[in-house]
Design a protein around this motif. Structure first.
Motif, mmCIF file in Angstrom:
data_model
loop_
_atom_site.group_PDB
_atom_site.id
_atom_site.type_symbol
_atom_site.label_atom_id
_atom_site.label_comp_id
_atom_site.label_asym_id
_atom_site.label_seq_id
_atom_site.Cartn_x
_atom_site.Cartn_y
_atom_site.Cartn_z
ATOM 1 N N PHE A 93 0.633 -1.159 -0.039
ATOM 2 C CA PHE A 93 0.037 0.081 -0.047
ATOM 3 C C PHE A 93 0.984 1.142 -0.032
ATOM 4 C CE2 PHE A 93 -1.929 3.264 2.654
ATOM 5 C CZ PHE A 93 -2.996 3.613 2.085
ATOM 6 N N PHE A 94 1.836 1.214 0.911
ATOM 7 C CA PHE A 94 2.694 2.464 1.017
ATOM 8 C C PHE A 94 3.493 2.625 -0.418
ATOM 9 C CE2 PHE A 94 2.217 1.782 5.536
ATOM 10 C CZ PHE A 94 1.659 2.908 5.873
ATOM 11 N N ALA A 95 3.935 1.576 -1.188
ATOM 12 C CA ALA A 95 4.592 1.566 -2.373
ATOM 13 C C ALA A 95 3.982 1.990 -3.463
ATOM 14 C CB ALA A 95 5.401 0.175 -2.685
ATOM 15 N N CYS A 96 2.582 1.783 -3.426
ATOM 16 C CA CYS A 96 1.442 2.150 -4.472
ATOM 17 C C CYS A 96 1.366 3.539 -4.146
ATOM 18 C CB CYS A 96 0.485 1.213 -4.480
ATOM 19 S SG CYS A 96 0.550 -0.447 -5.099
ATOM 20 N N LEU A 97 1.310 3.818 -2.870
ATOM 21 C CA LEU A 97 1.091 5.381 -2.618
ATOM 22 C C LEU A 97 2.071 6.303 -3.020
ATOM 23 C CD1 LEU A 97 -0.499 7.683 -1.426
ATOM 24 C CD2 LEU A 97 0.626 7.151 0.867
ATOM 25 N N ALA A 98 3.489 5.747 -3.033
ATOM 26 C CA ALA A 98 4.551 6.476 -3.467
ATOM 27 C C ALA A 98 4.559 6.433 -4.906
ATOM 28 C CB ALA A 98 5.962 5.891 -2.964
ATOM 29 N N SER A 99 4.100 5.588 -5.495
ATOM 30 C CA SER A 99 4.224 5.352 -6.972
ATOM 31 C C SER A 99 3.085 6.298 -7.435
ATOM 32 C CB SER A 99 3.829 4.031 -7.561
ATOM 33 O OG SER A 99 3.608 3.779 -8.896
ATOM 34 N N PHE A 100 1.964 6.314 -6.770
ATOM 35 C CA PHE A 100 1.070 7.443 -7.217
ATOM 36 C C PHE A 100 1.501 8.919 -7.145
ATOM 37 C CE2 PHE A 100 -2.881 9.751 -5.699
ATOM 38 C CZ PHE A 100 -3.446 9.973 -7.186
ATOM 39 N N CYS A 101 2.260 9.255 -6.064
ATOM 40 C CA CYS A 101 2.599 10.463 -5.905
ATOM 41 C C CYS A 101 3.590 10.955 -7.101
ATOM 42 C CB CYS A 101 3.322 10.517 -4.613
ATOM 43 S SG CYS A 101 2.261 10.344 -3.075
ATOM 44 N N VAL A 102 4.415 9.922 -7.638
ATOM 45 C CA VAL A 102 5.430 10.278 -8.681
ATOM 46 C C VAL A 102 4.715 10.035 -10.083
ATOM 47 C CG1 VAL A 102 7.340 9.856 -7.144
ATOM 48 C CG2 VAL A 102 6.476 8.144 -8.550
ATOM 49 N N GLU A 103 3.777 9.264 -10.091
ATOM 50 C CA GLU A 103 3.051 8.975 -11.342
ATOM 51 C C GLU A 103 1.593 9.116 -11.149
ATOM 52 O OE1 GLU A 103 2.946 8.722 -15.394
ATOM 53 O OE2 GLU A 103 4.954 8.804 -14.307
ATOM 54 N N SER A 104 1.004 10.111 -11.655
ATOM 55 C CA SER A 104 -0.500 10.202 -11.315
ATOM 56 C C SER A 104 -1.419 9.151 -12.072
ATOM 57 C CB SER A 104 -1.117 11.525 -11.741
ATOM 58 O OG SER A 104 -0.746 11.828 -13.164
ATOM 59 N N ASN A 154 11.347 7.216 -11.483
ATOM 60 C CA ASN A 154 11.909 7.501 -10.222
ATOM 61 C C ASN A 154 12.522 6.316 -9.804
ATOM 62 O OD1 ASN A 154 12.016 7.921 -7.178
ATOM 63 N ND2 ASN A 154 10.976 9.837 -7.901
ATOM 64 N N VAL A 155 13.900 6.552 -9.478
ATOM 65 C CA VAL A 155 14.610 5.253 -9.142
ATOM 66 C C VAL A 155 14.362 4.884 -7.624
ATOM 67 C CG1 VAL A 155 16.952 4.474 -8.755
ATOM 68 C CG2 VAL A 155 16.504 5.742 -10.862
ATOM 69 N N ALA A 156 14.126 5.938 -6.902
ATOM 70 C CA ALA A 156 14.027 5.572 -5.307
ATOM 71 C C ALA A 156 12.572 4.873 -5.261
ATOM 72 C CB ALA A 156 13.880 6.852 -4.569
ATOM 73 N N VAL A 157 11.601 5.239 -5.855
ATOM 74 C CA VAL A 157 10.178 4.417 -5.671
ATOM 75 C C VAL A 157 10.430 3.008 -6.237
ATOM 76 C CG1 VAL A 157 7.934 4.662 -6.226
ATOM 77 C CG2 VAL A 157 8.960 6.444 -5.429
ATOM 78 N N ALA A 158 11.137 3.034 -7.321
ATOM 79 C CA ALA A 158 11.440 1.571 -7.895
ATOM 80 C C ALA A 158 12.215 0.675 -7.049
ATOM 81 C CB ALA A 158 12.008 1.883 -9.555
#
Length: 346
Positions: free
Chosen positions: A181-192, A271-275
């Protein structure tokens, strides 16, 4: 009686010596260099003087003989003889057998302790007085625990490790869903455009966490607790689907709400960090999938050794259905309605 003029013994008889110390019995026992001590003197016994004391001659040493095989000093490089190999092997086998029997006795003692605790609970009122303890919620919470779980008391000793491992597997799967869930949240923050995946990840947390506990962990727990073939079949059917879901979570197709390997590779260009965070979650999902497959095989092997069968599962299901009060009431009402309709028919 006239006193002697020379100061002799006035009580002496005629013919006796005036000096008592001149008596021959006394003179022969006077100290002399021929005697070691005067302890042998006995004035009430007349005997020959003891022989002259002479120190004992030193004992002659025996002639040296060849050293025997048992007392011979071994060289540092010479191997020592500790007995025959067969003797050592039999002693090791006897020790191993004793240790095995000791472990078996300890296991039986633990099993007896567990059954004694169960009998004590039953004597106090059975399951009616046994309070639910899972999930562990505080007393002020309006939602109370729904299940009773005690692996050390309800599960036999030989199955406790397996049940504990499955419990830890369920906890790891829940933790993986939270991290997802937190990883998908970070992914949504960098990619709408990943909003659908974020929404699904929240849904998976709310749906899979309770359903996995109720649908496959509790049947497995009850199967090992009461040796229930019916619960074993429920567990195998649902947990197989759960393992397939673990594999899909590890793969992680974009838009499915799973931070798997494919989703991480797609986001690596953005985004490398989120990846990297999504790769860690994908690695977590992969480990859970592998452990789930291994535990499914292990529990299936244990199931085959318990003597369970499909016929036994059918019998348990039939007995459970007919022993249910709600089912009996519904069947009685249906039978009464059918009989009433039959009598009313012209």
């Amino acid at each position: 009686m006239a006193q002697s003029q020379d100061g002799g013994n006035p009580f002496a008889e005629p013919g006796e010596l005036d000096n008592p110390f001149q008596d021959p019995a006394v003179i022969q026992h006077r100290p002399s260099p021929h005697y070691a001590t005067l302890d042998v003197y006995n004035p009430f016994e007349t005997r020959e003087p003891p022989p002259t004391y002479e120190p004992p001659a030193p004992a002659s040493l025996p002639p040296p003989s060849a050293p025997s095989q048992s007392s011979r000093k071994l060289s540092p490089t010479e191997p020592k003889n500790y007995g025959s190999y067969s003797t050592q092997a039999s002693a090791a086998a006897a020790t191993a057998e004793l240790l095995k029997k000791q472990e078996e006795l300890n296991r039986k003692a633990e099993e007896l302790d567990r059954r004694e605790r169960e009998l004590q609970h039953a004597a106090l009122g059975g399951t009616a007085t046994r309070q639910n303890n899972w999930p562990p919620l505080p007393s002020f919470c309006p939602v109370q625990p729904c299940f009773f779980q005690d692996i050390s008391m309800e599960i036999p000793q030989e199955f406790q490790k397996t049940v504990s491992t499955m419990y830890y597997l369920w906890m790891c799967s829940t933790l993986a869903l939270l991290l997802n869930f937190f990883a998908c949240l970070a992914s949504f923050c960098v990619e709408s455009s990943n909003g659908s995946g974020f929404g699904l990840s929240f849904l998976w947390v709310l749906l899979f966490t309770p359903c996995s506990f109720v649908c496959w962990y509790r049947p497995m727990y009850k199967a090992f607790r009461s040796d229930s073939s019916f619960n074993f079949f429920i567990f195998f059917f649902i947990f197989f689907a759960q393992d397939v879901l673990f594999v899909l979570q590890a793969i992680g197709n974009p838009g499915w709400g799973f931070s798997g390997w494919i989703s991480a590779m797609v986001l690596l260009k953005t985004n490398v960090a989120v990846a990297v965070l999504m790769m860690l979650v994908a690695l977590f999902f992969t480990g859970i999938a592998v452990l789930g497959i291994v535990m499914l095989q292990r529990i299936h092997s244990l199931y085959r050794r318990t003597g369970a069968s499909f016929q036994k599962a059918q019998q348990e299901f039939a007995a459970g259905v007919f022993s249910n009060p709600a089912v009996r009431t519904a069947a009685a009402n249906a039978a009464a309605g059918a009989a009433e309709n039959a009598f009313r028919a012209p």
